[in-house]
Motif scaffolding. Structure first.
Motif, PDB file in Angstrom:
ATOM      1  N   ASP A  63     -81.216  55.578 -75.833  1.00  0.00           N
ATOM      2  CA  ASP A  63     -81.059  57.012 -75.555  1.00  0.00           C
ATOM      3  C   ASP A  63     -80.603  57.247 -74.124  1.00  0.00           C
ATOM      4  O   ASP A  63     -79.694  58.052 -73.866  1.00  0.00           O
ATOM      5  N   PHE A  64     -81.236  56.556 -73.175  1.00  0.00           N
ATOM      6  CA  PHE A  64     -80.835  56.689 -71.763  1.00  0.00           C
ATOM      7  C   PHE A  64     -79.386  56.231 -71.575  1.00  0.00           C
ATOM      8  O   PHE A  64     -78.616  56.837 -70.824  1.00  0.00           O
ATOM      9  N   PHE A  65     -79.033  55.152 -72.260  1.00  0.00           N
ATOM     10  CA  PHE A  65     -77.681  54.601 -72.152  1.00  0.00           C
ATOM     11  C   PHE A  65     -76.635  55.615 -72.621  1.00  0.00           C
ATOM     12  O   PHE A  65     -75.631  55.847 -71.943  1.00  0.00           O
ATOM     13  N   LEU A  66     -76.874  56.232 -73.756  1.00  0.00           N
ATOM     14  CA  LEU A  66     -75.914  57.214 -74.292  1.00  0.00           C
ATOM     15  C   LEU A  66     -75.796  58.429 -73.375  1.00  0.00           C
ATOM     16  O   LEU A  66     -74.698  58.952 -73.169  1.00  0.00           O
ATOM     17  N   LYS A  67     -76.918  58.856 -72.827  1.00  0.00           N
ATOM     18  CA  LYS A  67     -76.885  59.983 -71.882  1.00  0.00           C
ATOM     19  C   LYS A  67     -76.144  59.575 -70.600  1.00  0.00           C
ATOM     20  O   LYS A  67     -75.426  60.376 -69.997  1.00  0.00           O
ATOM     21  N   GLY A  68     -76.343  58.316 -70.196  1.00  0.00           N
ATOM     22  CA  GLY A  68     -75.618  57.807 -69.026  1.00  0.00           C
ATOM     23  C   GLY A  68     -74.115  57.800 -69.263  1.00  0.00           C
ATOM     24  O   GLY A  68     -73.334  58.167 -68.378  1.00  0.00           O
ATOM     25  N   ASN A  69     -73.703  57.400 -70.462  1.00  0.00           N
ATOM     26  CA  ASN A  69     -72.280  57.401 -70.800  1.00  0.00           C
ATOM     27  C   ASN A  69     -71.696  58.807 -70.731  1.00  0.00           C
ATOM     28  O   ASN A  69     -70.569  59.009 -70.261  1.00  0.00           O
ATOM     29  N   GLN A  70     -72.474  59.772 -71.204  1.00  0.00           N
ATOM     30  CA  GLN A  70     -72.009  61.159 -71.155  1.00  0.00           C
ATOM     31  C   GLN A  70     -71.831  61.615 -69.710  1.00  0.00           C
ATOM     32  O   GLN A  70     -70.828  62.245 -69.359  1.00  0.00           O
ATOM     33  N   ALA A  71     -72.789  61.289 -68.855  1.00  0.00           N
ATOM     34  CA  ALA A  71     -72.695  61.652 -67.432  1.00  0.00           C
ATOM     35  C   ALA A  71     -71.511  60.947 -66.770  1.00  0.00           C
ATOM     36  O   ALA A  71     -70.808  61.538 -65.947  1.00  0.00           O
ATOM     37  N   LEU A  72     -71.286  59.675 -67.134  1.00  0.00           N
ATOM     38  CA  LEU A  72     -70.155  58.922 -66.583  1.00  0.00           C
ATOM     39  C   LEU A  72     -68.833  59.577 -66.973  1.00  0.00           C
ATOM     40  O   LEU A  72     -67.936  59.732 -66.138  1.00  0.00           O
ATOM     41  N   ASN A  73     -68.713  59.977 -68.240  1.00  0.00           N
ATOM     42  CA  ASN A  73     -67.482  60.635 -68.701  1.00  0.00           C
ATOM     43  C   ASN A  73     -67.252  61.961 -67.989  1.00  0.00           C
ATOM     44  O   ASN A  73     -66.111  62.385 -67.794  1.00  0.00           O
ATOM     45  N   GLN A  74     -68.347  62.618 -67.578  1.00  0.00           N
ATOM     46  CA  GLN A  74     -68.244  63.890 -66.863  1.00  0.00           C
ATOM     47  C   GLN A  74     -68.116  63.692 -65.348  1.00  0.00           C
ATOM     48  O   GLN A  74     -68.117  64.650 -64.591  1.00  0.00           O
ATOM     49  N   LYS A  75     -68.014  62.426 -64.924  1.00  0.00           N
ATOM     50  CA  LYS A  75     -67.891  62.038 -63.507  1.00  0.00           C
ATOM     51  C   LYS A  75     -69.103  62.444 -62.675  1.00  0.00           C
ATOM     52  O   LYS A  75     -69.013  62.637 -61.471  1.00  0.00           O
ATOM     53  N   ASN A  76     -70.255  62.584 -63.352  1.00  0.00           N
ATOM     54  CA  ASN A  76     -71.521  62.840 -62.665  1.00  0.00           C
ATOM     55  C   ASN A  76     -72.157  61.478 -62.394  1.00  0.00           C
ATOM     56  O   ASN A  76     -73.087  61.043 -63.078  1.00  0.00           O
ATOM     57  N   TYR A  77     -71.616  60.806 -61.372  1.00  0.00           N
ATOM     58  CA  TYR A  77     -71.936  59.402 -61.174  1.00  0.00           C
ATOM     59  C   TYR A  77     -73.386  59.156 -60.763  1.00  0.00           C
ATOM     60  O   TYR A  77     -74.005  58.189 -61.209  1.00  0.00           O
ATOM     61  N   ALA A  78     -73.932  60.030 -59.935  1.00  0.00           N
ATOM     62  CA  ALA A  78     -75.317  59.841 -59.499  1.00  0.00           C
ATOM     63  C   ALA A  78     -76.271  59.924 -60.689  1.00  0.00           C
ATOM     64  O   ALA A  78     -77.208  59.121 -60.821  1.00  0.00           O
ATOM     65  N   GLU A  79     -76.035  60.878 -61.583  1.00  0.00           N
ATOM     66  CA  GLU A  79     -76.870  61.021 -62.769  1.00  0.00           C
ATOM     67  C   GLU A  79     -76.668  59.846 -63.717  1.00  0.00           C
ATOM     68  O   GLU A  79     -77.634  59.328 -64.303  1.00  0.00           O
ATOM     69  N   ALA A  80     -75.424  59.411 -63.871  1.00  0.00           N
ATOM     70  CA  ALA A  80     -75.154  58.251 -64.722  1.00  0.00           C
ATOM     71  C   ALA A  80     -75.907  57.030 -64.213  1.00  0.00           C
ATOM     72  O   ALA A  80     -76.530  56.294 -64.994  1.00  0.00           O
ATOM     73  N   LEU A  81     -75.878  56.833 -62.917  1.00  0.00           N
ATOM     74  CA  LEU A  81     -76.568  55.692 -62.315  1.00  0.00           C
ATOM     75  C   LEU A  81     -78.070  55.759 -62.595  1.00  0.00           C
ATOM     76  O   LEU A  81     -78.692  54.751 -62.963  1.00  0.00           O
ATOM     77  N   ARG A  82     -78.649  56.933 -62.451  1.00  0.00           N
ATOM     78  CA  ARG A  82     -80.085  57.101 -62.716  1.00  0.00           C
ATOM     79  C   ARG A  82     -80.420  56.761 -64.172  1.00  0.00           C
ATOM     80  O   ARG A  82     -81.400  56.066 -64.453  1.00  0.00           O
TER      81      ARG A  82
END
Length: 344
Positions: free
Chosen positions: A31-50
């Motif tokens: 679940d965290f991984f999929l949410k991270g992918n979504q943040a990465l696609n939105q260029k929200n890198y800090a959130e993706a990293l978290r």
């Protein structure tokens, strides 16, 4: 016997509980991984990293989470951290070839050309139809100074992906280095047709306009970059050079110094600062700036010719001729002309 049976039952129960927790942890990690992918696609890198860190905390062997964390770190301008995380991904899953590809990109950013080459050689057979692979290998070949092979890889990358902005920009940079300004301009214009705000394409078209002494057009390109990224070191410096040529030396100096604050090891910026001091009749300061550019040991147009001129301005003919002769080896046009005119 009874005690033994009871212990076995307890151990079985514990194993079931551990298995159940492990399964839940893996679900949470996914679940965290999929949410991270979504943040990465939105260029929200800090959130993706978290989120990728959360995924890894839940499942320490989650190689894909390490991979995407490495991609995120690379996009955040942290190639060293990216390299370490991608190495961990490869240790967990040696078949995760995409990690080798991204690690090669990180290695290039870090100047680790040998390691980048090894990564690319290892995955070459699996990436025969990958535009990204040929782009990254083209970048490696360009960094190694193999322009012809780099061009061939960029050609292949564009064939595989017509909307490949990065390949157009990087191929254009190779053409620019080869002084094929016509082909370079076409590539940069193709990149802008796909992304009108692409900063490297805008900056490089500004450089071509500068070479053509089309000052107004050059300023327009640099200003487009600076309107989006006011502290872009390259466009600040390049605009400064144009202003030196068009009679605004004080404004030019301010921009060049801002550029050096952002990127202290920029030979072109020190060269331009030297030009400013030379025009201002301060040859000592000009020599100091030119010397800093020479110490960086990167190719800079006209540097040795201009540096020799600063010594000549001080009537130090010996020093001027010495540096002009160095410039002749580097095919510096000013050094060649001045040495022929002034040196024995």
């Amino acid at each position: 016997m009874v005690i033994s049976i009871k212990l076995n039952k307890i151990l079985i129960l514990l194993a079931l509980i551990i298995s159940s927790c492990s399964s839940q942890d893996k679900k949470d990690a996914a679940d965290f991984f999929l949410k991270g992918n979504q943040a990465l696609n939105q260029k929200n890198y800090a959130e993706a990293l978290r989120l990728y860190d959360e995924a890894i905390a839940k499942n320490a062997d989650f190689s894909d989470a390490y991979l995407n964390k490495g991609i995120t770190l690379l996009k955040m301008g942290m190639p060293n951290d990216a390299y370490e995380i991608l190495t961990e991904a490869i240790k967990i899953d040696p078949t995760l070839t995409q990690a080798n590809l991204v690690r090669a990109e990180s290695g290039l950013d870090l100047g680790r050309l040998r390691e980048a080459k090894q990564d690319l050689q290892q995955i070459e057979k699996d990436y025969k139809d990958s535009a990204r692979f040929f782009l990254v290998r083209g970048n490696l070949l360009g960094a190694e100074g193999n322009a012809s092979l780099a061009l061939a890889d960029y050609d292949r990358s564009i064939q595989l992906q017509k909307l490949n902005v990065e390949a157009y920009v990087n191929r254009g940079a190779i053409y620019y280095g080869l002084k094929n300004l016509k082909s370079a301009k076409e590539d940069f214009q193709n990149a802008l047709a796909l992304n009108p705000a692409q900063p490297q394409a805008l900056n490089n078209l500004g450089l071509i306009a500068t070479k053509e002494r089309n000052w107004k057009s050059a300023l327009s390109y640099f200003d487009k970059v600076l309107s989006v990224t006011p502290d872009d070191a390259y466009s600040l410096n390049n605009k400064g050079y144009v202003l030196l040529q068009t009679g605004s030396p004080d404004q030019a100096k301010e921009l060049i110094e801002k550029s050096l604050d952002k990127l202290p090891k920029n030979g072109y910026a020190f060269r331009n600062l030297g030009i400013y001091y030379q025009k201002a009749g301060q040859p000592e300061k000009a020599i100091e700036a030119f010397s800093k550019a020479i110490d960086i040991a990167e190719p800079v147009d006209m540097l040795f010719g201009l540096a020799g001129g600063a010594y000549f301005q001080q009537k130090n003919i010996t020093a001027a001729c010495k540096i002009w002769k160095q410039g002749i080896v580097l095919k510096d046009s000013i050094a060649i002309a001045e040495s022929a005119k002034n040196c024995p």
